[in-house]
Every structure is written in structure tokens, then in C-alpha cells.
Design a protein around this motif. Structure first.
Motif, PDB file in Angstrom:
ATOM      1  N   ALA A 167      11.691  50.338  22.312  1.00  0.00           N
ATOM      2  CA  ALA A 167      11.778  51.380  22.984  1.00  0.00           C
ATOM      3  C   ALA A 167      13.031  52.142  22.494  1.00  0.00           C
ATOM      4  N   CYS A 168      13.104  53.530  22.031  1.00  0.00           N
ATOM      5  CA  CYS A 168      14.413  54.364  22.055  1.00  0.00           C
ATOM      6  C   CYS A 168      15.187  54.273  23.026  1.00  0.00           C
ATOM      7  N   GLU A 169      16.397  53.869  22.978  1.00  0.00           N
ATOM      8  CA  GLU A 169      17.388  53.988  24.154  1.00  0.00           C
ATOM      9  C   GLU A 169      17.723  55.379  24.719  1.00  0.00           C
ATOM     10  N   GLY A 170      18.219  55.147  25.959  1.00  0.00           N
ATOM     11  CA  GLY A 170      18.662  56.674  26.560  1.00  0.00           C
ATOM     12  C   GLY A 170      19.553  57.299  25.550  1.00  0.00           C
ATOM     13  N   GLY A 171      19.442  58.548  25.524  1.00  0.00           N
ATOM     14  CA  GLY A 171      20.017  59.487  24.918  1.00  0.00           C
ATOM     15  C   GLY A 171      19.446  59.733  23.381  1.00  0.00           C
ATOM     16  N   THR A 172      18.188  59.155  23.184  1.00  0.00           N
ATOM     17  CA  THR A 172      17.563  59.340  21.792  1.00  0.00           C
ATOM     18  C   THR A 172      16.087  59.686  22.170  1.00  0.00           C
ATOM     19  N   TYR A 173      15.430  60.097  21.268  1.00  0.00           N
ATOM     20  CA  TYR A 173      13.906  60.384  21.268  1.00  0.00           C
ATOM     21  C   TYR A 173      13.422  60.185  20.214  1.00  0.00           C
ATOM     22  N   LYS A 174      11.927  60.139  20.046  1.00  0.00           N
ATOM     23  CA  LYS A 174      11.176  60.027  18.926  1.00  0.00           C
ATOM     24  C   LYS A 174       9.807  60.833  19.264  1.00  0.00           C
ATOM     25  N   ASP A 188      26.388  68.026  23.975  1.00  0.00           N
ATOM     26  CA  ASP A 188      26.512  68.699  25.242  1.00  0.00           C
ATOM     27  C   ASP A 188      25.251  68.588  26.022  1.00  0.00           C
ATOM     28  N   THR A 189      24.285  67.403  25.596  1.00  0.00           N
ATOM     29  CA  THR A 189      23.225  67.272  26.450  1.00  0.00           C
ATOM     30  C   THR A 189      23.094  65.578  26.789  1.00  0.00           C
ATOM     31  N   PHE A 190      22.401  65.228  27.438  1.00  0.00           N
ATOM     32  CA  PHE A 190      22.459  63.700  27.726  1.00  0.00           C
ATOM     33  C   PHE A 190      20.957  63.220  28.263  1.00  0.00           C
ATOM     34  N   SER A 191      20.467  62.085  27.931  1.00  0.00           N
ATOM     35  CA  SER A 191      19.105  61.778  28.501  1.00  0.00           C
ATOM     36  C   SER A 191      19.339  60.120  29.100  1.00  0.00           C
ATOM     37  N   THR A 192      18.909  60.155  30.277  1.00  0.00           N
ATOM     38  CA  THR A 192      18.643  58.830  30.782  1.00  0.00           C
ATOM     39  C   THR A 192      17.073  58.099  30.601  1.00  0.00           C
ATOM     40  N   THR A 193      16.295  58.769  29.873  1.00  0.00           N
ATOM     41  CA  THR A 193      15.012  58.378  29.591  1.00  0.00           C
ATOM     42  C   THR A 193      14.939  57.352  28.407  1.00  0.00           C
ATOM     43  N   VAL A 194      14.378  56.167  28.844  1.00  0.00           N
ATOM     44  CA  VAL A 194      14.218  54.961  27.857  1.00  0.00           C
ATOM     45  C   VAL A 194      12.708  55.418  27.244  1.00  0.00           C
ATOM     46  N   ALA A 195      12.490  55.360  25.874  1.00  0.00           N
ATOM     47  CA  ALA A 195      11.170  55.493  25.436  1.00  0.00           C
ATOM     48  C   ALA A 195      10.833  56.877  25.241  1.00  0.00           C
ATOM     49  N   ALA A 196      11.937  57.792  25.091  1.00  0.00           N
ATOM     50  CA  ALA A 196      11.652  59.245  25.176  1.00  0.00           C
ATOM     51  C   ALA A 196      10.737  59.851  24.032  1.00  0.00           C
ATOM     52  N   ASP A 197       9.716  60.497  24.262  1.00  0.00           N
ATOM     53  CA  ASP A 197       8.917  60.942  23.253  1.00  0.00           C
ATOM     54  C   ASP A 197       9.066  62.583  23.016  1.00  0.00           C
ATOM     55  N   SER A 198      10.147  63.249  23.467  1.00  0.00           N
ATOM     56  CA  SER A 198      10.184  64.483  23.282  1.00  0.00           C
ATOM     57  C   SER A 198      11.791  65.000  23.399  1.00  0.00           C
ATOM     58  N   GLU A 199      12.196  65.805  22.943  1.00  0.00           N
ATOM     59  CA  GLU A 199      13.427  66.312  22.823  1.00  0.00           C
ATOM     60  C   GLU A 199      13.818  67.227  24.309  1.00  0.00           C
ATOM     61  N   GLY A 200      12.679  67.360  24.839  1.00  0.00           N
ATOM     62  CA  GLY A 200      12.874  67.937  26.264  1.00  0.00           C
ATOM     63  C   GLY A 200      13.396  66.951  27.137  1.00  0.00           C
ATOM     64  N   GLY A 214      23.823  61.722  21.733  1.00  0.00           N
ATOM     65  CA  GLY A 214      23.273  60.496  21.877  1.00  0.00           C
ATOM     66  C   GLY A 214      23.641  60.120  23.348  1.00  0.00           C
ATOM     67  N   SER A 215      24.294  60.970  24.066  1.00  0.00           N
ATOM     68  CA  SER A 215      24.698  60.664  25.545  1.00  0.00           C
ATOM     69  C   SER A 215      23.627  60.068  26.531  1.00  0.00           C
ATOM     70  N   LYS A 216      23.880  59.016  27.166  1.00  0.00           N
ATOM     71  CA  LYS A 216      22.971  58.468  27.883  1.00  0.00           C
ATOM     72  C   LYS A 216      22.622  58.641  29.295  1.00  0.00           C
TER      73      LYS A 216
END
Length: 247
Positions: A167-174, A188-200, A214-216
Motif C-alpha cells: 500500500a501507498c503510505e499516508g501522504g501519498t497516492y497512486k 501545504d497538504t496532508f493525507s492520513t489515507t493508506v492505499a490512497a488511489d486519488s489525489e483528492g 508527503g505529509s501524513k
């Protein structure tokens, strides 16, 4: 009957015919034969053989079915030779193996069925859906896949084709399936989602904060120079007459 016979029952059936001594005899049907004279029954041609000959007096009249076909004992015509499971074609003709990635469970005419999505099969002439093997974890393949390397990573996952994906880590997506890398969320953005499949999944930091690519987590959003407040919260400007040089 032999020369000098003196009884009706001395009249026995010819080879190729069956019946009781002294009575009219009946021809052996197609698919059978009888090699000797007398009252014996007609013998059926063996499995995977057929004979169109009526009154056959030799086992040699039983002919082999074409390649990759089968027939029941006593088969009477070429068309009784039907395709084996795992093979396709017309009755009475040589049959062709189902390609890898497909299978056919029944004998006779029919089509090869494709393995379902997210499975694959390297087996030629497969006669069971059980030959379709599951792709490794977090991978996907199209219907009818015939190689393990047809199993490619799902969106949100990375790895080599044909292997379990990570899985892509938090802070990343594919966003795409297949090989590739996880893209980092922008500054200036962050994502807590693991295995994210959207830039959203990359969310904006609160006002007057910044975060590295890549902030998580929300707490990675920290106050800008000249602003104060808690990590992950909107920051307030330093009052006139004061300053803050660090983020």
C-alpha cells in the motif's frame, strides 16, 4: 452348418450375426462385431472407438476416434466422437486445446470459458475452473489472463507485476493500476489515507500553516513564520510590535 448336418440346430449363426442355433440370425449392429460362428452375442467396440459397419466380423472394423475426443463403448458413427473436457471442436473432428487462461469442464461441443478477473491460468487444455489461480494480494488481472505477471498492482498499491503489492503510505497516492510509484501529496497538504488511489485524499492544511510534501497527518501542518498556534490548527498573526522568525 457343416457338411452332413442332420439337425436344424446344426445351423449356427455366421460371424457378424447373432441368434440361437437353428433360427434366423440377426446382423450385429453398427458399433459391434462378432468374429466367430455360433450363438454368441455381438461384442461392442471399445471406448474411444466407433464402427459404422453392420454385420462386422472383425474387431478391426472399430476405428479410433480423432485426437482429443472420446466415445462410449458401442459407438456407431464418427460423430459419436466428441471433444474431451479442455478441448473444443465439432463432433467427429480432431479437437483443439483450450488456451491458457481458459477452461472447459464438459465433454462435447462448447466453448472455452475465460478465467474471471483477478485470476490467471498457465494451463493449456484446462478442464476445471480450479486451474484459474488467484492473483497475489492487492493485484488485479483482466478476464482470461494466462500469466502470473498479468496480475498488476491495484491503484493505491505498488510492486512488481505478478507479486503481492504494498500500500501507498499516508501522504501519498497512486491513481493508476500497474507498476509505478506513489506520488507525494503537494506542499501545504496532508493525507492520513493508506492505499490512497486519488489525489483528492490530499487535504489542504489550515490557514496560515505549511506542510512538506508527503505529509501524513494534520499535525504536520505547522504555523508559518509570523504566525502562532498549535500544529494542525489555524494560526494567528503575531501582533504589531512582535515577530516570529521560525515556522
Amino acid at each position: 452348418s457343416a457338411i452332413g448336418s442332420n439337425e436344424l440346430t446344426d445351423c449356427t449363426c455366421l460371424a457378424g450375426y447373432t441368434g440361437i442355433d437353428g433360427a434366423a440370425c440377426t446382423s450385429c449392429a453398427a458399433g459391434t462385431y462378432k468374429t466367430a460362428t455360433g450363438s454368441a452375442l455381438c461384442t461392442s467396440c471399445g471406448v474411444d472407438l466407433f464402427s459404422t459397419t453392420v454385420t462386422a466380423d472383425s474387431e478391426g472394423t472399430c476405428l479410433s476416434c480423432p485426437a482429443n475426443t472420446l466415445a462410449a463403448t458401442g459407438s456407431k458413427k464418427l460423430a459419436d466422437c466428441t471433444c474431451l473436457a479442455g478441448f473444443i471442436g465439432n463432433n467427429g473432428m480432431e479437437c483443439t486445446a483450450c488456451a491458457a487462461g481458459t477452461y472447459k469442464i464438459n465433454t462435447g461441443t462448447g466453448v472455452c470459458t475465460e478465467c474471471v478477473a483477478s485470476t490467471y491460468s498457465t494451463t493449456v487444455a484446462a478442464a476445471s475452473a480450479g486451474k484459474c489461480l488467484s492473483c497475489p494480494a492487492h493485484t488485479f488481472s483482466l478476464t482470461g489472463s494466462n500469466e502470473k505477471t498479468d496480475c498488476t498492482c491495484l491503484a493505491g498499491y505498488i510492486g512488481a507485476d505478478g507479486t503481492a503489492c504494498t500500500a501507498c503510505e499516508g501522504g501519498t497516492y497512486k491513481i493508476n493500476t500497474g507498476t509505478g510509484v506513489c506520488a507525494s501529496c503537494e506542499v501545504d497538504t496532508f493525507s492520513t489515507t493508506v492505499a490512497a488511489d486519488s489525489e483528492g485524499t490530499c487535504l489542504s492544511c489550515p490557514a496560515n500553516t505549511l506542510a512538506a510534501t508527503g505529509s501524513k497527518k494534520l499535525a504536520d501542518c505547522t504555523c508559518l513564520a509570523g504566525f502562532i498556534g498549535n500544529n494542525g490548527m489555524e494560526c494567528t498573526a503575531c501582533a504589531a510590535g512582535t515577530y516570529k522568525i521560525n515556522t
